[in-house]
Scaffold this active site. Sequence first.
Site, PDB file in Angstrom:
ATOM      1  N   GLY A 121       0.820  -1.211   0.000  1.00 26.92           N
ATOM      2  CA  GLY A 121       0.000   0.000   0.000  1.00 26.92           C
ATOM      3  C   GLY A 121       0.849   1.253   0.000  1.00 26.92           C
ATOM      4  O   GLY A 121       1.034   1.880   1.052  1.00 26.92           O
ATOM      5  N   TYR A 122       1.382   1.591  -1.137  1.00 26.52           N
ATOM      6  CA  TYR A 122       2.218   2.791  -1.272  1.00 26.52           C
ATOM      7  C   TYR A 122       1.468   3.892  -2.046  1.00 26.52           C
ATOM      8  O   TYR A 122       1.096   4.904  -1.506  1.00 26.52           O
ATOM      9  CB  TYR A 122       3.513   2.456  -2.029  1.00 26.52           C
ATOM     10  CG  TYR A 122       4.646   1.920  -1.181  1.00 26.52           C
ATOM     11  CD1 TYR A 122       4.414   1.081  -0.095  1.00 26.52           C
ATOM     12  CD2 TYR A 122       5.963   2.232  -1.484  1.00 26.52           C
ATOM     13  CE1 TYR A 122       5.464   0.590   0.671  1.00 26.52           C
ATOM     14  CE2 TYR A 122       7.032   1.748  -0.722  1.00 26.52           C
ATOM     15  CZ  TYR A 122       6.777   0.920   0.349  1.00 26.52           C
ATOM     16  OH  TYR A 122       7.825   0.436   1.094  1.00 26.52           O
ATOM     17  N   GLU A 174      12.605  -4.232  -3.753  1.00 33.68           N
ATOM     18  CA  GLU A 174      11.676  -4.477  -4.856  1.00 33.68           C
ATOM     19  C   GLU A 174      12.403  -4.385  -6.195  1.00 33.68           C
ATOM     20  O   GLU A 174      12.295  -5.259  -7.050  1.00 33.68           O
ATOM     21  CB  GLU A 174      10.528  -3.466  -4.807  1.00 33.68           C
ATOM     22  CG  GLU A 174       9.549  -3.636  -5.976  1.00 33.68           C
ATOM     23  CD  GLU A 174       8.346  -2.690  -5.914  1.00 33.68           C
ATOM     24  OE1 GLU A 174       8.318  -1.807  -5.040  1.00 33.68           O
ATOM     25  OE2 GLU A 174       7.453  -2.840  -6.763  1.00 33.68           O
TER      26      GLU A 174
HETATM   27  C1  FAD Z   1       1.331  -2.864 -13.118  1.00 33.93           C
HETATM   28  C2  FAD Z   1       1.500  -1.951 -11.951  1.00 33.93           C
HETATM   29  C3  FAD Z   1       1.529  -2.454 -10.649  1.00 33.93           C
HETATM   30  C4  FAD Z   1       1.670  -1.605  -9.554  1.00 33.93           C
HETATM   31  N1  FAD Z   1       1.645  -2.142  -8.292  1.00 33.93           N
HETATM   32  C5  FAD Z   1       1.687  -1.308  -7.209  1.00 33.93           C
HETATM   33  C6  FAD Z   1       1.558  -1.814  -5.873  1.00 33.93           C
HETATM   34  O1  FAD Z   1       1.417  -3.018  -5.660  1.00 33.93           O
HETATM   35  N2  FAD Z   1       1.556  -0.956  -4.848  1.00 33.93           N
HETATM   36  C7  FAD Z   1       1.714   0.380  -5.024  1.00 33.93           C
HETATM   37  O2  FAD Z   1       1.736   1.115  -4.051  1.00 33.93           O
HETATM   38  N3  FAD Z   1       1.855   0.909  -6.272  1.00 33.93           N
HETATM   39  C8  FAD Z   1       1.833   0.090  -7.369  1.00 33.93           C
HETATM   40  N4  FAD Z   1       1.941   0.612  -8.642  1.00 33.93           N
HETATM   41  C9  FAD Z   1       1.998   2.073  -8.801  1.00 33.93           C
HETATM   42  C10 FAD Z   1       3.316   2.636  -9.286  1.00 33.93           C
HETATM   43  O3  FAD Z   1       4.279   2.583  -8.305  1.00 33.93           O
HETATM   44  C11 FAD Z   1       3.010   4.084  -9.743  1.00 33.93           C
HETATM   45  O4  FAD Z   1       2.143   4.021 -10.839  1.00 33.93           O
HETATM   46  C12 FAD Z   1       4.265   4.823 -10.141  1.00 33.93           C
HETATM   47  O5  FAD Z   1       5.054   5.079  -9.040  1.00 33.93           O
HETATM   48  C13 FAD Z   1       3.959   6.128 -10.884  1.00 33.93           C
HETATM   49  O6  FAD Z   1       3.042   6.935 -10.197  1.00 33.93           O
HETATM   50  P1  FAD Z   1       1.779   7.533 -10.959  1.00 33.93           P
HETATM   51  O7  FAD Z   1       1.062   6.446 -11.586  1.00 33.93           O
HETATM   52  O8  FAD Z   1       1.054   8.385  -9.999  1.00 33.93           O
HETATM   53  O9  FAD Z   1       2.383   8.440 -12.113  1.00 33.93           O
HETATM   54  P2  FAD Z   1       2.967   9.948 -11.975  1.00 33.93           P
HETATM   55  O10 FAD Z   1       3.878  10.018 -10.833  1.00 33.93           O
HETATM   56  O11 FAD Z   1       1.821  10.863 -12.023  1.00 33.93           O
HETATM   57  O12 FAD Z   1       3.803  10.047 -13.290  1.00 33.93           O
HETATM   58  C14 FAD Z   1       3.294  10.430 -14.561  1.00 33.93           C
HETATM   59  C15 FAD Z   1       4.469  10.586 -15.501  1.00 33.93           C
HETATM   60  O13 FAD Z   1       5.291  11.678 -15.060  1.00 33.93           O
HETATM   61  C16 FAD Z   1       6.622  11.237 -14.916  1.00 33.93           C
HETATM   62  N5  FAD Z   1       7.298  11.974 -13.854  1.00 33.93           N
HETATM   63  C17 FAD Z   1       6.857  12.184 -12.599  1.00 33.93           C
HETATM   64  N6  FAD Z   1       7.769  12.883 -11.907  1.00 33.93           N
HETATM   65  C18 FAD Z   1       8.821  13.104 -12.732  1.00 33.93           C
HETATM   66  C19 FAD Z   1      10.076  13.763 -12.602  1.00 33.93           C
HETATM   67  N7  FAD Z   1      10.444  14.328 -11.466  1.00 33.93           N
HETATM   68  N8  FAD Z   1      10.903  13.796 -13.684  1.00 33.93           N
HETATM   69  C20 FAD Z   1      10.532  13.206 -14.861  1.00 33.93           C
HETATM   70  N9  FAD Z   1       9.358  12.573 -15.034  1.00 33.93           N
HETATM   71  C21 FAD Z   1       8.523  12.523 -13.983  1.00 33.93           C
HETATM   72  C22 FAD Z   1       6.492   9.767 -14.587  1.00 33.93           C
HETATM   73  O14 FAD Z   1       7.687   9.072 -14.826  1.00 33.93           O
HETATM   74  C23 FAD Z   1       5.376   9.354 -15.512  1.00 33.93           C
HETATM   75  O15 FAD Z   1       5.850   9.139 -16.797  1.00 33.93           O
HETATM   76  C24 FAD Z   1       1.814  -0.214  -9.756  1.00 33.93           C
HETATM   77  C25 FAD Z   1       1.804   0.292 -11.057  1.00 33.93           C
HETATM   78  C26 FAD Z   1       1.646  -0.543 -12.157  1.00 33.93           C
HETATM   79  C27 FAD Z   1       1.635   0.041 -13.545  1.00 33.93           C
END
Ligand code: FAD
Lengths: 378, 398
Positions: free
Chosen positions: B131-132, B247
């Site tokens: 739950g992150y 991870e």
């Molecule tokens: C298949 C899958 C499984 C997952 N499983 C889990 C899980 O079990 N538990 C959990 O907690 N999370 C999980 N996640 C979530 C995952 O960790 C997040 O989706 C990820 O960290 C990105 O966050 P966001 O989706 O909010 O995108 P955002 O952070 O909104 O990013 C949108 C875009 O902006 C870019 N971006 C953001 N900041 C910057 C920066 N400073 N410089 C350049 N580019 C940037 C990102 O790289 C991305 O391309 C999962 C995701 C997927 C796809």
Amino acid sequence: MAVLTEEQTLLRDAAKAWLRAKSPVAALRKLRDSGNADGFDKAAWREICEMGWAGILIPEALGGSDLGYASLGLVLEETGRTLTASPLVASALAAASALLQGGSAAQQQAWLPKIASGEAIATLAVDETAHHAPERIALAAARKGDGWALTGRKLFVLDGGSADLVIVAARTSGRPGERNGVTLFLVPGNATGLTRHKLATVDSRGVADLEFADITVGKDAVLGPVDGGFDILEATLDRARAGLAAEMLGTATQAFEITLEYLKTRTQFGQLIGAFQALQHRAAKMFTEIELARSCVEAALAAIDSRANDVPALASLAKAKAGDALHLLSNEFVQMHGGIGMTDAHDAGLYLKRARAAEAAFGGSSYHRDRYARLAGY
Amino acid sequence: MAELDAFRAETRAWLDANCPPSMRTPMPEDEIAWGGRNAKFKNPDSKLWLDRMAARGWTAPTWPKQYGGGGLTRPEAKVLEEELRRIKARPALYSFGLWMLGPVLLEYANDQQKAEHLPKIVRGEIRWCQGYSEPGAGSDLASLRTRAEDKGDHFLINGQKVWTSYADQADWIFCLVRTDTTKKHEGISFVLFDMKWPGVEARPIKLISGSSPFCETFFTDVQVPKANLVGKLNGGWDIAKRLLQYERQNISSSGFGSLGGGAGLELEDIARKYVGEENGRIADADLRSRIAAHRMEAKAFALTVRRVEQEAKAGGGVGPAASILKYMAAKINQERCELMVEAMGNRALGWEGEGFSKGELQATRAWLRSKGNSIEGGTSEINLNVVAKRVLGLQDHQ
Ligand SMILES: Cc1cc2nc3c(=O)[nH]c(=O)nc-3n(C[C@H](O)[C@H](O)[C@H](O)COP(=O)(O)OP(=O)(O)OC[C@H]3O[C@@H](n4cnc5c(N)ncnc54)[C@H](O)[C@@H]3O)c2cc1C
């Protein structure tokens, strides 16, 4: 953007308005979720035909508007934006082009008015393996009585499941790999011996495998010269490639605009993600790729309309460059949206799926790079 | 050395006797053993194999025996790994508990917490989820807002997580919560709780590949005893980061490609089959050259993983290079899937039903799923930012 005539501007604006209102991406989603096996919405197709889009290439005397390829390209670009699945590509673009390129007066009179009005859907059946390879046509057509008998298979035929007319590239002599010996045939969709298998594909368009079991047709079913159909086929394919490239350009452009909007609205680390230079440069690069692709698409369509002699190279250029741009855009669409881009509820996945299907149709970038080199003699 | 040889002989003999033959074949996705209270074993051998491995603690070879682990030294664990690979044994257990939570519990949890949770992880009795991420906190994870209020003997948790992989099937969650709203990183705590407790709800979200491996997870007045806080109050960020390192390390060493579809065929064999051959070469020269470039990059990656592991063994600890590896693992798997789709042509563009083989349909789904590789576990952009800042010492422009 090419300089448009007033007529073209009206056409494009009307297309944009209608598609937004009547055939947004949600319509494709609905089509998919309803399990529609035709791969298009019949009511929407009727309206499309009433607006005259299916007759854009067809002479006025045969029920069309004769506006030409650049104009059809404008409409296809708009349908590409909304991922609208309709028989425009198969029927109004590819099959109509074949009839225009090689059809006799009688054949044109028999089919073009129906294609323009939407009374009939036509398609072009070329490929016999997983890959586009018009050179490798093997489906056999043998003389039988006064006419011909066709036996073999055509795979992944666009709208092949619902087509009333299938324009089949068959081999009447020679061997697969040879240009000579290819003949085009008009085969009705309800011909005895024709079995159609509708396929459920990633982008929900109507695609079917067709099996020809000793299908008998008369000699009047031959389109163009016997054994000499390859030139007509290639000219037809180039028109289909340029038109499909216009559609792909629209798909890429829309993917770009949605992504750009997201970069301007999504906040992380207390700022808009579009403020990160890592993403800014990629956005600028995507913009560059789309602009390059647009030039190629417009040049190919204009060359077709002006009967220029570099149509083959320009069609391959357009298909490859639009394909490359769309490939890039469809990936970045997902990536720049993060987790939400991976969800089925978001549209990014639909664009990604359409992208790969369109990339493969009528030859992918790899095929067209090779062809571009061959045409230039190296 | 002699001791290690003896260990190898012993291990080999045990595996020969105890690893069922069907566990030495490629694993279809629906036979993965994830464990948990509601564990399903499509193939009964999976359960047998898990139970036998767990009884020796070999699902977690280096964890202390005291907590159910194998108590192996690093060199012994390596031997076990080699012997498992030699017979192509399937992993006995897939588990966020093994890959992520266990290592940080060993490091940060108190004795009671270790004794309670670690053995159940080893035996695959409890399945964990992570739950992150939250709707507003993805890449900027530390901006998370799920609130944990201090209610004396317990925390009262309210908020929402998203993209929580397998939350609908997990038994427990390790969860980042905000315990101080006046600070960012220093206001986060790391807590553990049961997904069955009142106020927890997981709603599956469908992916573009058609499956629903992740969820939106809602918490409404969930009561979590303070004993379930790991580490210090407001000290959760360090644990969170450490867990992310594990991870990514796990992703790097195992890669993303284990369930890549294509019916177990290598890329070049797929290209041969679907594109054809000319004089023993893949007929499409352009595709052939790109497949070769990919294979070379994948080899370079594998060699790098090995080198990093060897260096870590010599120096100890997980270095910042782990970030490079996760980025590369994602890139390589995505490229492999794209090349596979391209090589298979229209055969890779099926969705379901007749006309496509099972392997072809699997390849399509695997390709779509692979798009998440550069997002899950931290996006590639964030990985590269970390490399630029921490490894290369480049200034943060923000
Ligand atoms: C298949 C899958 C499984 C997952 N499983 C889990 C899980 O079990 N538990 C959990 O907690 N999370 C999980 N996640 C979530 C995952 O960790 C997040 O989706 C990820 O960290 C990105 O966050 P966001 O989706 O909010 O995108 P955002 O952070 O909104 O990013 C949108 C875009 O902006 C870019 N971006 C953001 N900041 C910057 C920066 N400073 N410089 C350049 N580019 C940037 C990102 O790289 C991305 O391309 C999962 C995701 C997927 C796809």
